[in-house]
Design a protein around this motif. Structure first.
Motif, PDB file in Angstrom:
ATOM      1  N   ILE A  56       0.795  -1.053  -0.023  1.00  0.00           N
ATOM      2  CA  ILE A  56       0.011   0.106  -0.077  1.00  0.00           C
ATOM      3  C   ILE A  56       1.034   1.249   0.077  1.00  0.00           C
ATOM      4  CG2 ILE A  56      -2.053  -0.834   1.001  1.00  0.00           C
ATOM      5  CD1 ILE A  56      -0.991   0.174   3.811  1.00  0.00           C
ATOM      6  N   GLY A  57       2.125   1.121   0.053  1.00  0.00           N
ATOM      7  CA  GLY A  57       2.688   2.510  -0.013  1.00  0.00           C
ATOM      8  C   GLY A  57       4.339   1.943   0.611  1.00  0.00           C
ATOM      9  N   TYR A  58       4.792   3.206   1.553  1.00  0.00           N
ATOM     10  CA  TYR A  58       6.114   3.208   1.665  1.00  0.00           C
ATOM     11  C   TYR A  58       6.377   3.651   3.087  1.00  0.00           C
ATOM     12  CZ  TYR A  58       6.822   1.889  -3.151  1.00  0.00           C
ATOM     13  OH  TYR A  58       6.663   1.469  -4.400  1.00  0.00           O
ATOM     14  N   LYS A  59       7.490   3.345   3.521  1.00  0.00           N
ATOM     15  CA  LYS A  59       7.794   4.249   5.046  1.00  0.00           C
ATOM     16  C   LYS A  59       9.360   4.768   4.600  1.00  0.00           C
ATOM     17  CE  LYS A  59      10.151   2.780   7.983  1.00  0.00           C
ATOM     18  NZ  LYS A  59      10.579   2.238   9.383  1.00  0.00           N
ATOM     19  N   VAL A  60       9.798   5.918   5.315  1.00  0.00           N
ATOM     20  CA  VAL A  60      10.969   6.360   5.310  1.00  0.00           C
ATOM     21  C   VAL A  60      11.839   6.346   6.696  1.00  0.00           C
ATOM     22  CG1 VAL A  60      12.639   8.182   4.605  1.00  0.00           C
ATOM     23  CG2 VAL A  60      10.132   7.981   3.271  1.00  0.00           C
ATOM     24  N   GLY A  61      12.876   5.949   6.704  1.00  0.00           N
ATOM     25  CA  GLY A  61      13.490   5.901   8.089  1.00  0.00           C
ATOM     26  C   GLY A  61      14.731   6.445   8.027  1.00  0.00           C
ATOM     27  N   LEU A  62      15.420   6.813   9.129  1.00  0.00           N
ATOM     28  CA  LEU A  62      16.700   7.263   9.375  1.00  0.00           C
ATOM     29  C   LEU A  62      16.509   9.089   9.007  1.00  0.00           C
ATOM     30  CD1 LEU A  62      19.362   4.784   8.309  1.00  0.00           C
ATOM     31  CD2 LEU A  62      18.270   5.249  10.695  1.00  0.00           C
ATOM     32  N   THR A  63      15.367   9.568   9.088  1.00  0.00           N
ATOM     33  CA  THR A  63      15.244  11.049   8.510  1.00  0.00           C
ATOM     34  C   THR A  63      15.785  11.842   9.418  1.00  0.00           C
ATOM     35  OG1 THR A  63      13.092  10.635   9.753  1.00  0.00           O
ATOM     36  CG2 THR A  63      13.189  10.458   7.053  1.00  0.00           C
ATOM     37  N   ALA A  64      16.187  11.548  10.661  1.00  0.00           N
ATOM     38  CA  ALA A  64      16.798  12.574  11.521  1.00  0.00           C
ATOM     39  C   ALA A  64      18.486  12.277  11.613  1.00  0.00           C
ATOM     40  CB  ALA A  64      16.348  12.134  12.940  1.00  0.00           C
ATOM     41  N   GLY A  72      25.977   5.386  10.246  1.00  0.00           N
ATOM     42  CA  GLY A  72      26.917   5.447   9.293  1.00  0.00           C
ATOM     43  C   GLY A  72      26.058   5.950   7.712  1.00  0.00           C
ATOM     44  N   ALA A  73      25.024   6.132   7.846  1.00  0.00           N
ATOM     45  CA  ALA A  73      24.253   6.448   6.609  1.00  0.00           C
ATOM     46  C   ALA A  73      24.355   8.048   5.921  1.00  0.00           C
ATOM     47  CB  ALA A  73      22.928   6.154   6.902  1.00  0.00           C
ATOM     48  N   ASP A  74      24.619   7.937   4.627  1.00  0.00           N
ATOM     49  CA  ASP A  74      24.508   9.218   3.989  1.00  0.00           C
ATOM     50  C   ASP A  74      23.178   9.767   3.792  1.00  0.00           C
ATOM     51  OD1 ASP A  74      27.517   9.078   4.175  1.00  0.00           O
ATOM     52  OD2 ASP A  74      27.470   7.883   2.343  1.00  0.00           O
ATOM     53  N   GLU A  75      22.135   8.896   3.685  1.00  0.00           N
ATOM     54  CA  GLU A  75      20.728   9.407   3.243  1.00  0.00           C
ATOM     55  C   GLU A  75      20.039   8.507   4.155  1.00  0.00           C
ATOM     56  OE1 GLU A  75      20.010   8.641  -0.828  1.00  0.00           O
ATOM     57  OE2 GLU A  75      20.568   6.608  -0.796  1.00  0.00           O
ATOM     58  N   PRO A  76      18.749   8.814   4.067  1.00  0.00           N
ATOM     59  CA  PRO A  76      17.584   8.230   4.722  1.00  0.00           C
ATOM     60  C   PRO A  76      17.640   6.539   3.934  1.00  0.00           C
ATOM     61  CG  PRO A  76      16.617  10.106   4.363  1.00  0.00           C
ATOM     62  CD  PRO A  76      17.832  10.168   3.540  1.00  0.00           C
ATOM     63  N   ALA A  77      16.556   5.885   4.471  1.00  0.00           N
ATOM     64  CA  ALA A  77      16.373   4.234   4.018  1.00  0.00           C
ATOM     65  C   ALA A  77      14.871   4.153   3.891  1.00  0.00           C
ATOM     66  CB  ALA A  77      16.908   3.381   4.954  1.00  0.00           C
ATOM     67  N   ALA A  78      14.595   3.222   3.063  1.00  0.00           N
ATOM     68  CA  ALA A  78      13.033   3.163   2.512  1.00  0.00           C
ATOM     69  C   ALA A  78      12.909   1.809   2.968  1.00  0.00           C
ATOM     70  CB  ALA A  78      12.938   3.497   1.036  1.00  0.00           C
ATOM     71  N   GLY A  79      11.521   1.576   3.128  1.00  0.00           N
ATOM     72  CA  GLY A  79      10.836   0.257   3.253  1.00  0.00           C
ATOM     73  C   GLY A  79       9.560   0.225   2.575  1.00  0.00           C
ATOM     74  N   HIS A  80       8.641  -0.781   2.583  1.00  0.00           N
ATOM     75  CA  HIS A  80       7.408  -0.971   1.973  1.00  0.00           C
ATOM     76  C   HIS A  80       6.342  -1.183   3.172  1.00  0.00           C
ATOM     77  CE1 HIS A  80       9.130  -5.237   1.946  1.00  0.00           C
ATOM     78  NE2 HIS A  80       8.042  -5.392   2.468  1.00  0.00           N
ATOM     79  N   LEU A  81       5.302  -0.827   2.757  1.00  0.00           N
ATOM     80  CA  LEU A  81       4.124  -0.826   3.720  1.00  0.00           C
ATOM     81  C   LEU A  81       3.299  -2.098   3.318  1.00  0.00           C
ATOM     82  CD1 LEU A  81       3.089   2.519   4.737  1.00  0.00           C
ATOM     83  CD2 LEU A  81       4.612   1.289   5.967  1.00  0.00           C
ATOM     84  N   LEU A  82       2.594  -2.893   4.054  1.00  0.00           N
ATOM     85  CA  LEU A  82       1.583  -3.873   3.531  1.00  0.00           C
ATOM     86  C   LEU A  82       0.364  -3.719   4.451  1.00  0.00           C
ATOM     87  CD1 LEU A  82       4.064  -7.068   4.172  1.00  0.00           C
ATOM     88  CD2 LEU A  82       3.496  -5.862   1.888  1.00  0.00           C
ATOM     89  N   ALA A  83      -0.704  -4.144   3.673  1.00  0.00           N
ATOM     90  CA  ALA A  83      -2.205  -3.793   4.225  1.00  0.00           C
ATOM     91  C   ALA A  83      -2.287  -4.555   5.307  1.00  0.00           C
ATOM     92  CB  ALA A  83      -3.049  -4.004   2.853  1.00  0.00           C
ATOM     93  N   GLY A  84      -1.926  -5.702   5.343  1.00  0.00           N
ATOM     94  CA  GLY A  84      -2.097  -6.700   6.778  1.00  0.00           C
ATOM     95  C   GLY A  84      -1.456  -6.097   7.661  1.00  0.00           C
ATOM     96  N   ARG A  85      -0.294  -5.194   7.597  1.00  0.00           N
ATOM     97  CA  ARG A  85       0.123  -4.595   8.926  1.00  0.00           C
ATOM     98  C   ARG A  85      -0.440  -3.203   9.299  1.00  0.00           C
ATOM     99  NH1 ARG A  85       5.008  -7.708   8.681  1.00  0.00           N
ATOM    100  NH2 ARG A  85       4.362  -9.765   7.926  1.00  0.00           N
ATOM    101  N   LEU A  86      -1.456  -2.872   8.741  1.00  0.00           N
ATOM    102  CA  LEU A  86      -2.017  -1.487   9.110  1.00  0.00           C
ATOM    103  C   LEU A  86      -3.102  -2.007  10.400  1.00  0.00           C
ATOM    104  CD1 LEU A  86      -1.746   1.151   8.093  1.00  0.00           C
ATOM    105  CD2 LEU A  86      -3.661   0.792   6.587  1.00  0.00           C
ATOM    106  N   ILE A  87      -3.118  -1.211  11.304  1.00  0.00           N
ATOM    107  CA  ILE A  87      -4.161  -1.371  12.363  1.00  0.00           C
ATOM    108  C   ILE A  87      -5.174  -0.344  12.113  1.00  0.00           C
ATOM    109  CG2 ILE A  87      -4.434  -1.165  14.713  1.00  0.00           C
ATOM    110  CD1 ILE A  87      -1.351  -1.502  15.082  1.00  0.00           C
TER     111      ILE A  87
END
Length: 258
Positions: A56-64, A72-87
């Motif tokens: 259903i979309g995405y999440k962005v991590g390491l934004t701070a 040791g990251a030069d930029e944020p990181a991305a992940g995916h979102l699943l409908a079955g994990r939405l409360i």
């Protein structure tokens, strides 16, 4: 790239997300960089879809900045979102099957238009956004002992576990998301937060995501949900907790932990 290792780690991490035990971190020492880590993440995504899940979309991590520095990251990181994990809004969080969950307070974007250009800006994101909402993300590492390295974090879908999105509102010129303040209350604990911690403006995080996806031949599409990064420090939660997040003019949400 070691395709056999990619498939093996994908199966193990997907199994852990479905209730199997935490994953032995030893094989993760063979992850040779972010390209391989994102390949493992795609493997878990493909297993989820094959099992009947829906992306259903995405999440962005390491934004701070402190979070990026910790890995040791030069930029944020991305992940995916699943409908079955939405409360469902108002529903409880079941901690069964989770390992060491942490709560994050986020701004959720729902896109009304695709973001296809290679130089997407925060202004483009604001123009393309159909709705914004307060949200909780519950992050949890499937690695035993947690992710030690940036490739481990990325391979494990950037710790995406559960999410709850509150009532949505249409964005307006009068609403400056970059100036939002947030407060997370858990019983007697209070955790302050600010949208400025999310790359200075949550829309900047979504713009980064759009550019990141394009590098891999994908793009943000109309209807995609994006969790843009936490305003408050990730905070440990336990059964019996009641979480309340106040994001000022964007609204309040509450979540009971079972």
């Amino acid at each position: 790239m070691n395709e056999e290792l990619v498939a093996e780690l994908g199966r193990r991490l997907w199994g852990a997300s479905k209730g199997a035990g935490a994953v032995d971190p030893a094989p993760a020492d063979r992850l040779d960089g972010l390209e391989m880590a994102y390949a493992v993440q795609r493997a878990t995504h493909d297993l989820a879809i094959a099992a009947g899940e829906r992306a259903i979309g995405y999440k962005v991590g390491l934004t701070a900045r402190p979070a990026r520095e910790a890995f040791g990251a030069d930029e944020p990181a991305a992940g995916h979102l699943l409908a079955g994990r939405l409360i469902e809004d108002g529903g409880p969080l079941a901690t069964a099957g989770l390992f060491a969950p942490l709560a994050e307070v986020e701004v959720a974007f729902t896109l009304g238009e695709a973001l296809p250009g290679p130089r997407v800006t925060a202004g483009d994101v604001r123009d393309a956004t159909a709705a914004v909402a307060p949200a909780f993300e519950i992050v949890d590492s499937r690695w035993r002992g947690g992710a030690r390295t940036l490739p481990m974090l990325v391979a494990d879908n950037t710790n995406a576990a559960r999410a709850m999105v509150g009532p949505a509102v249409a964005p307006s010129a009068a609403m400056d998301l970059s100036k939002l303040a947030a407060t997370l209350t858990i019983g007697s604990r209070t955790v302050p937060g600010s949208a400025a911690a999310v790359m200075g403006d949550p829309a900047e995080a979504v713009a980064w995501l759009a550019r990141h996806l394009l590098r891999g031949g994908r793009r943000l599409e109309a209807g995609d949900l994006v969790l843009s990064g936490t305003l408050c420090a990730p905070t440990a939660i336990s059964p019996g907790d009641r979480l309340v997040a106040d994001l000022g003019e964007l609204g309040r949400i509450a979540l009971d932990v079972n």
